[in-house]
Scaffold this motif. Structure first.
Motif, short mmCIF file in Angstrom:
data_model
loop_
_atom_site.label_atom_id
_atom_site.label_comp_id
_atom_site.label_asym_id
_atom_site.label_seq_id
_atom_site.Cartn_x
_atom_site.Cartn_y
_atom_site.Cartn_z
N UNK A 46 -32.35 95.45 13.97
CA UNK A 46 -32.27 96.74 13.93
C UNK A 46 -33.57 97.20 14.59
N UNK A 47 -33.49 97.87 15.74
CA UNK A 47 -34.47 98.80 16.28
C UNK A 47 -33.64 100.03 17.07
N UNK A 48 -34.32 101.18 17.00
CA UNK A 48 -34.09 102.10 17.68
C UNK A 48 -33.41 101.88 19.13
N UNK A 49 -32.15 102.28 19.37
CA UNK A 49 -31.64 102.24 20.78
C UNK A 49 -32.58 103.12 21.86
N UNK A 50 -32.69 104.15 21.39
CA UNK A 50 -33.33 105.43 22.20
C UNK A 50 -34.60 105.20 22.53
N UNK A 51 -35.51 104.13 21.60
CA UNK A 51 -36.90 103.96 21.70
C UNK A 51 -37.22 103.22 23.07
N UNK A 52 -38.13 103.72 23.95
CA UNK A 52 -38.67 102.73 24.96
C UNK A 52 -39.01 101.48 24.55
N UNK A 53 -38.98 100.44 25.38
CA UNK A 53 -39.36 99.06 25.37
C UNK A 53 -40.72 98.92 24.70
N UNK A 54 -41.60 99.80 25.29
CA UNK A 54 -43.14 99.62 24.96
C UNK A 54 -43.28 100.17 23.31
N UNK A 55 -42.40 101.08 22.89
CA UNK A 55 -42.42 101.48 21.39
C UNK A 55 -41.85 100.46 20.42
N UNK A 56 -40.75 99.61 21.06
CA UNK A 56 -40.12 98.63 20.31
C UNK A 56 -41.26 97.49 19.95
N UNK A 57 -41.87 97.33 21.20
CA UNK A 57 -43.04 96.10 21.07
C UNK A 57 -44.02 96.72 20.01
N UNK A 58 -44.47 97.79 20.18
CA UNK A 58 -45.36 98.46 19.39
C UNK A 58 -45.09 98.26 17.85
N UNK A 59 -44.00 98.62 17.60
CA UNK A 59 -43.52 98.43 16.12
C UNK A 59 -43.75 97.16 15.49
N UNK A 86 -42.75 94.06 32.01
CA UNK A 86 -43.56 95.20 31.94
C UNK A 86 -42.95 96.24 32.63
N UNK A 87 -41.86 96.17 33.73
CA UNK A 87 -41.17 97.25 34.29
C UNK A 87 -40.64 98.12 33.31
N UNK A 88 -40.06 97.53 32.17
CA UNK A 88 -39.20 97.88 31.16
C UNK A 88 -39.84 98.82 30.39
N UNK A 89 -41.17 99.26 30.43
CA UNK A 89 -41.95 99.73 29.34
C UNK A 89 -41.28 101.20 29.06
N UNK A 90 -40.95 101.69 30.03
CA UNK A 90 -40.36 103.17 29.76
C UNK A 90 -38.89 103.24 29.42
N UNK A 91 -38.19 102.09 29.68
CA UNK A 91 -36.70 101.98 29.75
C UNK A 91 -36.23 102.04 28.03
N UNK A 92 -35.41 102.84 27.90
CA UNK A 92 -34.80 102.82 26.50
C UNK A 92 -34.25 101.44 25.97
N UNK A 93 -34.55 100.71 24.84
CA UNK A 93 -33.96 99.80 24.54
C UNK A 93 -32.57 99.52 24.56
N UNK A 94 -31.61 100.52 24.29
CA UNK A 94 -30.54 100.56 24.20
C UNK A 94 -29.66 100.57 25.69
N UNK A 95 -30.52 100.47 26.77
CA UNK A 95 -29.68 100.39 28.10
C UNK A 95 -30.46 99.33 28.91
#
Length: 272
Positions: free
Chosen positions: A100-113, A144-153
């Protein structure tokens, strides 16, 4: 840290099951029966078997997510039942498509968690060194290019690589992957296999266990395999000895042909 050896080769053991049985409390159903197995530092294992064979239960045991009914489980030098499993889990990387990770969170944020082991980010805990590590892991997993992309997309393959980067934030000695290739298309599957191969090269002490249904999903880094059938060990050891037509036919209950080329495996029905 445990100083025992894996398979007698002087390799530090990072996870070990000895005579493990797991029974469902409500029904008494046997899920695992007398399973003994060791994973050494730097070893890469494939865990295979039919649905219901006990693969996920084994992964949950060495992930410190459950205890055996009988037998012993040791992970990173600690025996379950004698250690705070919350602290132990922090040193184990786990990747599952069901996470379970927030789908609207950018990939960078998901990694930070991954640094805090939380679903939602704890921004006050992430200093510049932690943020730099997240960026480095995104680059290492070629996303790396996904850093700002929302995890859900992100695509399925991109999500899998982001989740692996997240799992590596705690610098684990053991990385568990529960069907990471689930529902991936061919290009995404190959990208993830390449990423896993690179990971094994640059992190020689990291041990991994990958649960999968398909030999085609194994990277050339996989050196060992464990076959489970109805909760019992069917075969285990180096892949050349375990991933054979005879062993897989016995495990899955139907004739299977196995071939190996350039470090990759292929299994198909031998029925004509």
């Amino acid at each position: 840290m445990d100083t025992s050896t894996a398979e007698g080769r002087g390799t530090t053991t990072v996870a070990a099951l000895d005579g493990v049985c797991v029974r469902r409390l409500t029904t008494g159903q046997v899920i695992l029966d007398d399973v003994s197995w060791r994973v050494g530092a730097g070893e890469h294992w494939a865990l295979l078997g039919a649905n219901g064979a006990g693969k996920t239960t084994v992964l949950r045991l060495i992930g410190a997510l459950m205890h055996p009914t009988t037998g012993t489980v040791e992970v990173l030098g600690h025996r379950l039942g004698r250690v705070d499993v919350r602290e132990l889990r922090a040193a184990i990387g786990l990747v599952s498509s069901a996470q379970k990770v927030p789908l609207d969170a950018p990939a960078r944020t998901v990694v930070l968690t991954g640094a805090t082991g939380t679903v939602q980010p704890l921004w006050g805990k992430y200093d510049q060194a932690v943020r730099d590590r997240a960026e480095a892991l995104l680059a290492e997993l070629d996303c790396k290019e996904l850093a700002e992309r929302p995890f859900g997309v992100c695509s399925g393959g991109q999500r899998a690589r982001v989740l692996i980067a997240r799992a590596l934030m705690a610098d684990p000695s053991l990385l568990l992957l529960d069907e990471p290739f689930n529902a991936l298309d061919l290009p995404s599957r190959e990208d993830l296999i390449d990423a896993m191969h690179r990971l094994a090269t640059v992190r020689p002490r990291l041990a991994t266990v990958t649960v999968t249904h398909h030999l085609e999903e194994l990277s050339p880094a996989i050196g060992h395999a464990l076959l489970l059938k109805e909760g019992r060990v069917q075969a285990l050891g180096p892949v050349a000895q375990v991933l054979t037509g005879e062993a897989l036919s016995a495990c899955f209950g139907r004739p299977i042909d196995v071939s190996h080329h350039d470090g990759r495996w292929l299994a198909r029905s031998a029925r004509r």
